[in-house]
Design an enzyme around this catalytic site. Structure first.
Site, PDB file in Angstrom:
ATOM      1  N   ARG A  51       0.835  -1.195   0.000  1.00 39.75           N
ATOM      2  CA  ARG A  51       0.000   0.000   0.000  1.00 39.75           C
ATOM      3  C   ARG A  51       0.880   1.259   0.000  1.00 39.75           C
ATOM      4  O   ARG A  51       2.057   1.199   0.337  1.00 39.75           O
ATOM      5  CB  ARG A  51      -0.915  -0.010   1.224  1.00 39.75           C
ATOM      6  CG  ARG A  51      -0.165   0.085   2.537  1.00 39.75           C
ATOM      7  CD  ARG A  51      -1.104  -0.022   3.728  1.00 39.75           C
ATOM      8  NE  ARG A  51      -1.470  -1.405   3.989  1.00 39.75           N
ATOM      9  CZ  ARG A  51      -2.113  -1.835   5.082  1.00 39.75           C
ATOM     10  NH1 ARG A  51      -2.481  -0.977   6.022  1.00 39.75           N
ATOM     11  NH2 ARG A  51      -2.388  -3.090   5.255  1.00 39.75           N
ATOM     12  N   ASP A  53       0.549   5.509   1.289  1.00 42.95           N
ATOM     13  CA  ASP A  53      -0.260   6.375   2.149  1.00 42.95           C
ATOM     14  C   ASP A  53      -0.885   7.550   1.401  1.00 42.95           C
ATOM     15  O   ASP A  53      -0.543   7.832   0.255  1.00 42.95           O
ATOM     16  CB  ASP A  53       0.619   6.942   3.273  1.00 42.95           C
ATOM     17  CG  ASP A  53       0.727   5.956   4.423  1.00 42.95           C
ATOM     18  OD1 ASP A  53      -0.082   5.021   4.479  1.00 42.95           O
ATOM     19  OD2 ASP A  53       1.626   6.140   5.260  1.00 42.95           O
ATOM     20  N   TYR A 111      12.348   3.459  -3.475  1.00 40.88           N
ATOM     21  CA  TYR A 111      11.566   4.666  -3.193  1.00 40.88           C
ATOM     22  C   TYR A 111      12.432   5.901  -3.455  1.00 40.88           C
ATOM     23  O   TYR A 111      13.650   5.864  -3.221  1.00 40.88           O
ATOM     24  CB  TYR A 111      11.137   4.702  -1.724  1.00 40.88           C
ATOM     25  CG  TYR A 111       9.934   3.847  -1.392  1.00 40.88           C
ATOM     26  CD1 TYR A 111       8.646   4.353  -1.538  1.00 40.88           C
ATOM     27  CD2 TYR A 111      10.083   2.538  -0.925  1.00 40.88           C
ATOM     28  CE1 TYR A 111       7.533   3.580  -1.228  1.00 40.88           C
ATOM     29  CE2 TYR A 111       8.974   1.753  -0.618  1.00 40.88           C
ATOM     30  CZ  TYR A 111       7.698   2.290  -0.769  1.00 40.88           C
ATOM     31  OH  TYR A 111       6.596   1.532  -0.472  1.00 40.88           O
ATOM     32  N   ARG A 198      10.024   7.886   5.129  1.00 39.46           N
ATOM     33  CA  ARG A 198       9.727   9.249   5.571  1.00 39.46           C
ATOM     34  C   ARG A 198      10.408   9.573   6.904  1.00 39.46           C
ATOM     35  O   ARG A 198      10.807  10.728   7.130  1.00 39.46           O
ATOM     36  CB  ARG A 198       8.212   9.440   5.658  1.00 39.46           C
ATOM     37  CG  ARG A 198       7.561   9.416   4.268  1.00 39.46           C
ATOM     38  CD  ARG A 198       6.069   9.158   4.307  1.00 39.46           C
ATOM     39  NE  ARG A 198       5.386  10.172   5.094  1.00 39.46           N
ATOM     40  CZ  ARG A 198       4.069  10.168   5.317  1.00 39.46           C
ATOM     41  NH1 ARG A 198       3.307   9.185   4.806  1.00 39.46           N
ATOM     42  NH2 ARG A 198       3.525  11.119   6.032  1.00 39.46           N
TER      43      ARG A 198
END
Lengths: 254, 254
Positions: A51, A53, A111, A198
């Protein structure tokens, strides 16, 4: 039945993340709605590599689903895109074996995180960068990043409200580069914990800004304590860039 | 009272154009609301170099207004941006003479129009380019564009529902260049009629696509007949790039 894998891009700004949630606009909901249209109302479940966010983007999300339809591969993107809103696009479709799973068979994930350094906020990149108009020392960040490479328990860099027990992951690569007025972080690992990229970015920005020495990143990592790491950087700078499988499943453009 | 000029950028996607209209979200409404907040509720009228339509963007819109406030120039952008939504940004403020007018004193305007040529629509540029995945001959367009340069009655390239009587304008420069997967049109003139850039782009795309010879652009221009020109290209590819005054009023970055 054929199993089809999809390469999907989306701009996360107007989505409440990837996964279906009641009453929310999510990427999965839009894609399953498009598939239901193509399957004359039959509901088709899609499975993703993971998933993302709220506000998080994907350049290279991978999904799979099973279908009885005999649509030629090159027609799938067009057919689905005609049913999808324009902030999510199917880039490519491919047949995969019946036991392929977009999540369980992923061997690497990449990422990117983009930080906009300009003094003024930027109208054009407001949704796809984290605006950070503060000074920092890039060399301090570059000194710190290699300390995260390898197999570690990344509890310090995982949102505390997560159910996952095993917090050991392997980070293969991490870099931070200045590209014009942006700072671009790239991370490649075998998997990432909830908010891991993050929190790493938030912690590195702190270190670059002079809060703690670069070497303290090792101390934070070893402590396995979320409270020692920095703030979670906002979702709008984060991109799921690429998911790698044992054998490449898409064209070279992916 | 001091007259202040503003350099304003906005992404037009979520605006019903620049000009105030009852019940619509417009750039002017947002800016006047921000000024009212700073002036403790007093309403302040702003004047622009010209309106822009729904979905049209501005890199270099210029506004002016009169204010009794003694705010230092470098504080104006910050103060206003704090009250504005993030799709409109004040880039710079400057004092101008009491008779300066952002519209009447503009001597040149520059517009850009971006066309995305990729086969697939692009999630990231869907709001800031016109997606045109068709083949065309760039050389035919390059052959046609000089025919528009000069002082002409541009009635053929003006929306028919316009009240303006004098349709004579001077086009100083026009170019079309391939930049990676985009076609970028740049036009500089002393002023532009309603939809003029978008109709010129639509007509040039037709010529590039083989609909009529490049030389026919002169015929269309001379006919002063809107029905002979091409379709109006969509607003989302259009940028008000720069407004030039007798004397530059902003910093070199403008």
């Amino acid at each position: 039945m054929k199993r089809v894998a999809l390469w999907v891009m989306y701009e996360g700004t107007q989505f409440s993340g990837y996964q279906v949630q009641p009453g929310k606009r999510t990427v999965q909901r839009e894609i399953e709605a498009a598939l239901a249209t193509l399957h004359k109302g039959e509901s088709i479940r899609v499975h993703s590599s993971g998933r993302t966010d709220t506000h998080v983007h994907a350049r290279g999300q991978v999904l799979h689903f099973d279908t009885p339809l005999q649509i030629p591969l090159d027609k799938w993107p067009k057919a689905m895109n005609a049913c999808l809103p324009d902030d999510v696009r199917i880039m490519e479709a491919t047949h995969v074996s019946d036991d392929f799973h977009s999540r369980y068979h992923a061997v690497k994930k990449e990422y990117h995180y983009r930080v906009l350094l300009s003094k003024q906020p930027d109208v054009w990149r407001r949704n796809t960068t984290f605006h950070y108009p503060y000074s920092f020392d890039l060399e301090r960040m570059k000194e710190a990043v290699p300390l995260l490479i390898g197999t570690h328990d990344f509890s310090s860099f995982c949102a505390s409200n997560t159910a996952v027990k095993d917090k050991v992951r392997t980070l293969y690569e991490i870099s931070v580069e200045l590209e014009q007025d942006e700072l671009v972080f790239r991370l490649v690992g075998n998997g990432f914990l909830y908010n891991m990229v993050r929190i790493i970015v938030g912690t590195l920005l702190d270190i670059g800004g002079g809060k703690g020495e670069p070497s303290e990143l090792s101390t934070i990592l070893q402590a396995q304590d979320r409270t020692l790491a920095g703030k979670t950087a906002p979702g709008n700078g984060l991109f799921l860039w690429k998911v790698t499988y044992e054998t490449p499943i898409f064209s070279e453009e992916y």
